[in-house]
Design an enzyme around this catalytic site. Structure first.
Site, PDB file in Angstrom:
ATOM      1  N   GLN A  40      -4.870  -2.663  10.488  1.00 57.20           N
ATOM      2  CA  GLN A  40      -3.556  -2.076  10.237  1.00 57.20           C
ATOM      3  C   GLN A  40      -2.840  -2.074  11.570  1.00 57.20           C
ATOM      4  OE1 GLN A  40      -1.869   1.974   8.284  1.00 57.20           O
ATOM      5  NE2 GLN A  40      -3.401   2.352   9.850  1.00 57.20           N
ATOM      6  N   GLU A  81      -3.397   5.500  -0.208  1.00 57.07           N
ATOM      7  CA  GLU A  81      -4.003   6.226   0.899  1.00 57.07           C
ATOM      8  C   GLU A  81      -3.539   7.676   0.861  1.00 57.07           C
ATOM      9  OE1 GLU A  81      -2.415   5.060   4.702  1.00 57.07           O
ATOM     10  OE2 GLU A  81      -4.078   5.928   5.817  1.00 57.07           O
ATOM     11  N   HIS A  99       1.302   5.629   0.422  1.00 56.20           N
ATOM     12  CA  HIS A  99       0.804   6.958   0.779  1.00 56.20           C
ATOM     13  C   HIS A  99       0.962   7.855  -0.441  1.00 56.20           C
ATOM     14  CE1 HIS A  99       2.008   6.527   5.316  1.00 56.20           C
ATOM     15  NE2 HIS A  99       0.848   5.945   5.063  1.00 56.20           N
ATOM     16  N   ASP A 137       5.273   2.184   7.913  1.00 60.06           N
ATOM     17  CA  ASP A 137       4.586   3.305   7.276  1.00 60.06           C
ATOM     18  C   ASP A 137       4.881   4.641   7.936  1.00 60.06           C
ATOM     19  OD1 ASP A 137       3.365   2.749   9.659  1.00 60.06           O
ATOM     20  OD2 ASP A 137       1.324   3.013   8.930  1.00 60.06           O
ATOM     21  N   SER A 194       1.835  -0.420   5.315  1.00 65.26           N
ATOM     22  CA  SER A 194       0.496   0.186   5.294  1.00 65.26           C
ATOM     23  C   SER A 194       0.689   1.677   5.047  1.00 65.26           C
ATOM     24  CB  SER A 194      -0.245  -0.094   6.590  1.00 65.26           C
ATOM     25  OG  SER A 194       0.548   0.178   7.714  1.00 65.26           O
ATOM     26  N   GLU A 217      -9.299   2.913   6.696  1.00 64.43           N
ATOM     27  CA  GLU A 217      -8.512   2.127   7.646  1.00 64.43           C
ATOM     28  C   GLU A 217      -8.121   2.886   8.908  1.00 64.43           C
ATOM     29  OE1 GLU A 217      -4.753   0.724   6.026  1.00 64.43           O
ATOM     30  OE2 GLU A 217      -3.885   2.710   6.096  1.00 64.43           O
ATOM     31  N   GLN A 235       0.846  -1.200   0.000  1.00 67.43           N
ATOM     32  CA  GLN A 235       0.000   0.000   0.000  1.00 67.43           C
ATOM     33  C   GLN A 235       0.878   1.245   0.000  1.00 67.43           C
ATOM     34  OE1 GLN A 235      -1.813   2.386   3.431  1.00 67.43           O
ATOM     35  NE2 GLN A 235      -3.287   0.716   3.226  1.00 67.43           N
TER      36      GLN A 235
END
Lengths: 564, 195, 151
Positions: free
Chosen positions: A302, A176, A149, A341, A368, A227, A147
């Site tokens: 998460q 995200e 950012h 993350d 994440s 999330e 995933q």
């Protein structure tokens, strides 16, 4: 032997200057919960069932349960098996976790009846390599993913669209975003959605905001999942966060009722950071969070310390505990988006070591939030990895033959999707009568690195536009229509297909993502079937050929040239 | 950014001499500086080693350069920044206070605001130096005079987490240990001496 | 895919092999407005035949997904889908209001019981109603009901 006071050796000076010495380290203080996972102050496992309900949990009688105990006892633990499975010696369960002959199904069956202290008792027996072995088997989805950012220090929607497109193309399954100025959210969420669908149809997007606004954007179909629904391991910290297990469980159902994929967020260190760990270790409290999430029926979590990573990162064995919390989430049969993350260390070596326990065995989402923008533009306060690490990541994948979810992409392809994303957003803004995106901005988006490389936006006009998106009730369907009308048929079709997914509910199942062909891939149709060497997910075939590619590889056929 | 002469500041020590129970004042030209239980004793410096003597000296100078009176109180029954600051604001003649935790985290508060709100918040204690504390004092004084100063610019450092997050948690826990439940706030006289 | 599917309580006898429904069982999928999922085409969007209401999930579909989740031993996930099926009938704003009412010290016991009754009587949301009743009981025991004097 004489030593001279105040004089240091040249070697000490060199070591003092190493980046790792800019990181902070502290001693343990178990009485206050400032300890990773080995504490004399954690409760001993116990469980007692009477009349079909749990009346004693980890040494506490029902009358003394706090709300976490109550919720876990009544919703998370299988009453029918609790006494039986808790009686299995912890060492047997720990060995089964690393034994490829013990199936994932059997371990999830055992896991469903265990108490928090029993789970802790089991993982305390495991070293970090064993934790990785177990993760390889217990991860819910067979195929690992990643995933990103995608944010902008200036909340610039064009930047977010272009970087989302590049991120999707590089392989991220989820994207995200979040904001500096919260009121920008509708425009940036639109940019993320449009850019993502340009880069790779089927990528899923979310915008991290406070609960109510996040849900509203989801309900409108501007985002695809959520999330940032935080849960905590002690009652007092949970209440400080203005929620309870029941409010969060209700929220989980609210998301599902709108067909929106959702996972909770928790992590070691949050309770002690907030001063209310009640004398329990970080991992014990995190296991309570994991069981609370399971009890709520949310499909995933998460975890991996997340924004508190500096706390476990500073105590002995802290990163082992972080690996263990990811394992427990997977073992409890939840989708695990496994951290990595947040800015973690000044040392590149330490940053890498921190991610190996997730990257090597593979998790549902290794990061994440890998920062697919330069960390200076990362509005989640920086990630453990950013755009500068893309080639390193790809090389580590190739060296160790592991799939971390990304791939090397040649620059012309990247420039092409960046331009298309910016153009598509330009068209959508024009169609929706939002502040104009100029050709100059599109041009900048193609070649930019960070937010400083873009022309300044008129922020006040953008904020008015953002408000009008909310006031007019613009939905994901409006974005489809705008894309279609302006000639971006393929992007419109991609987005419509993603929106159609919520009618089917397939993405609500554990660990669901969408493949390039828009086929939902979850722990049901892609259940992890690892059973030792030669089984489970193997990096081979076409995917391995993809990952052999790097920016510079000398051609075997003609060593005077490179292939990429 | 430049802190006034580090050499001289390192010699100063701060003692908070108890004067009596902290009362609500009527003079409208004052700012209350409310410090947390462990401030100056047992802690003597912020998370990045700015001496508490220097913190107080700069804040008071910032307040006084605006022609406003400063009063210091110690809050004993909480180490929650918003609660410390709001306690100060409720006792302040102007309704304006500065709340301070031992590690340096600071907040400007106003009596009429909800406890969990604030006028300005400085959550990143590792980034607060002498100059920032002076500007916090100055801004609080300007609020007390009914002015609307530009907020003190906040800084951001993504690497503050790996370096300081755990130490901040540790300092927070230690500060909690110094709480005296039920003890009312006390007015104190800051005595800065050269060791 | 190899997990066997036990018989479920209601609806079609679904198992892991039916997943994803959007690929394998389109015949079972309808929008809340009664359209088959195959009607959600770009042509229909362009013709203005599709509204945002068509892109929501139907309660029947959530029940199907609950059956699927149960077939792979995810009891809590299934329960969440069944609560969600009930909440499809509740308007967005009301859902948000109920969530806020469940926050700590936000509601009196009577208010929570009122929400439960509303869920049960107006929306036939009995599983959700039970969750709210359970919250009311726990909040009372843990001093998390609204207090009279809030500052």
């Amino acid at each position: 032997m004489t030593t001279t006071e105040n004089r240091r050796s040249r070697r000490t000076e060199i070591l003092e200057d190493r980046p790792v010495n800019l990181d902070g380290f502290v001693e343990e203080w178990p009485e206050k919960g400032l300890v990773a996972m080995e504490s004399d102050f954690d409760p001993q496992p116990s469980v007692r069932v009477e009349g079909g309900r749990i009346v004693e949990l980890d040494g506490r009688a029902r009358a003394d349960f706090d709300f976490m105990d109550t919720f876990i006892a009544d919703h998370a633990i299988d009453v029918e098996t609790a006494e039986e499975v808790n009686a299995i010696p912890s060492v047997e369960i720990a060995r089964a976790l690393v034994d490829p002959r013990a199936s994932r199904d059997e371990l999830t069956r055992i896991g469903r009846g265990l108490t928090p202290a029993k789970i802790l008792d089991v993982v305390k027996l495991m070293n970090v390599v064993e934790i990785m072995m177990a993760m390889q088997k217990m991860r819910a989805r067979r195929t690992p993913a990643n995933q990103a950012h995608s944010t902008s220090a200036k909340d610039n929607p064009i930047q977010v669209a272009a970087d989302a497109a590049e991120g999707a193309l590089r392989g991220f399954a989820e994207l995200e975003t979040t904001l500096g100025v919260v009121r920008y959210a509708p425009l940036v969420a639109i940019a993320l959605q449009v850019g993502g669908q340009v880069g790779r149809g089927g990528v899923l997007t979310q915008c991290a905001l406070e609960e109510a606004t996040e849900l509203e954007l989801g309900m409108r179909g501007i985002t695809a999942y959520a999330e940032t629904i935080s849960v905590y391991g002690t009652e007092s910290v949970f209440v400080d966060g203005d929620d309870t297990p029941w409010s969060k469980a209700f929220l989980a159902s609210a998301y599902a009722s709108r067909g929106i994929k959702m996972r909770f967020t928790s992590g070691t260190g949050s309770e002690v950071q907030m001063g209310n760990a009640e004398g329990r270790s970080m991992l014990y409290l995190e296991i309570r969070c994991i069981l609370m999430a399971k009890g709520a029926g949310v499909q995933g979590l998460q975890n991996g310390s997340i924004s508190c990573i500096g706390v476990p990162g500073a105590v002995p064995g802290g990163i082992r505990a972080v690996a263990a919390e990811n394992l427990v989430a997977s073992w409890m049969d939840l989708e695990c988006a496994s951290g990595n993350d947040q800015s973690f260390s000044h040392s590149a070596m330490r940053r890498t070591a921190r991610l190996l326990p997730q990257m090597l065995p593979g998790t549902d989402f290794v990061c994440s939030g890998y920062s697919a923008v330069p960390n200076a533009d990362n509005m989640f306060a920086g990630s453990n990895l950013d755009t500068e690490d893309f080639d390193d990541w790809n090389t580590i994948q190739r060296d160790l033959q592991v799939d971390g979810g990304l791939r090397h992409v040649r620059e012309p392809e990247i420039l092409q999707v960046r331009e298309k994303a910016a153009r598509a957003l330009q068209a959508v803004f024009a169609e929706l009568d939002l502040p104009r995106i100029t050709d100059e901005e599109v041009e900048a988006a193609v070649y930019a690195n960070g937010s400083g490389d873009y022309p300044e936006r008129d922020v006040l006009e953008d904020l008015k536009g953002a408000q009008s998106v909310m006031d007019r009730g613009v939905t994901g369907l409006d974005l489809v229509k705008a894309l279609e009308r302006s000639g971006f048929h393929d992007v419109a079709e991609n987005l419509l297909t993603v929106l159609r997914q919520r009618v089917s509910g397939d993405l609500l199942q554990t660990s669901a993502i969408l493949t390039d062909d828009f086929v939902p891939l979850s722990a049901i149709n892609d259940a992890n079937d690892y059973g030792g060497p030669g089984s489970g997910y193997r990096l081979q075939g076409e995917r391995w050929e993809q990952l052999k590619k790097l920016r510079h590889v000398t051609s075997a056929e003609d060593p005077e040239t490179e292939v990429s | 950014m430049s802190a006034p002469t580090a050499a001289s500041t390192s010699e100063r020590t701060l003692t908070l001499k108890e004067v009596g129970p902290a009362k609500r004042a009527s003079r409208p030209d004052e700012v209350v500086v409310a410090v947390s239980p462990a401030f100056s004793d047992p802690f003597t410096k912020t998370i990045v080693d700015v001496p508490h003597a220097e913190v107080i000296r700069q804040i008071l100078a910032g307040i006084e350069e605006q022609g406003v009176h400063a009063r210091v109180i110690k809050v004993w029954d909480t180490a929650d920044l918003a609660a410390v600051a709001h306690t100060g604001a409720r006792l302040s003649g102007s309704g304006i206070s500065i709340g301070l935790l031992s590690r340096g985290t600071a907040m400007i508060h106003q009596r009429d605001l909800p406890r969990l709100s604030n006028l300005e918040l400085f959550p990143q204690s590792p980034l607060l130096d002498a100059e920032v504390f002076r500007r916090i004092g100055s801004n609080a004084a300007q609020y007390a005079k009914g002015e609307s100063p530009a907020p003190v610019p906040t800084r951001n450092d993504q690497m503050a987490r790996p370096r300081w997050q755990a130490k901040a948690a540790l300092l927070h826990l230690k500060e909690f240990e110094c709480i005296v439940a039920g003890r009312k706030p006390v007015e104190v006289e800051p005595v800065i001496s050269r060791a | 895919m190899r997990v066997s599917a036990p018989a479920s309580g209601s609806g079609p006898d679904l198992g892991a092999a039916d997943y994803p429904l959007s690929v394998n069982r389109q015949d079972l999928l309808r929008t809340p407005t009664g359209k088959p999922i195959t009607a959600l085409t770009m042509n229909a969007v362009v013709a203005g035949e599709i509204t945002a209401e068509d892109l929501r999930i139907a309660p029947e579909t959530l029940q199907l997904q609950a059956t699927l989740a149960e077939s792979v031993h995810r009891r809590q996930l299934a329960a969440n889908f069944r609560r969600a099926a009930e909440l499809t009938a509740v308007p967005d704003a009301e859902v948000l209001a109920m969530y806020n009412a469940l926050r700590p010290r936000a509601s009196s016991k009577e208010q929570l019981l009122g929400i439960a009754e509303n869920l049960e009587n107006k929306y036939q949301a009995t599983v959700c109603g039970a969750l709210v009743r359970e919250a009311a009981e726990v909040y009372e025991r843990r001093d998390l009901l609204a207090r009279d004097e809030e500052d």
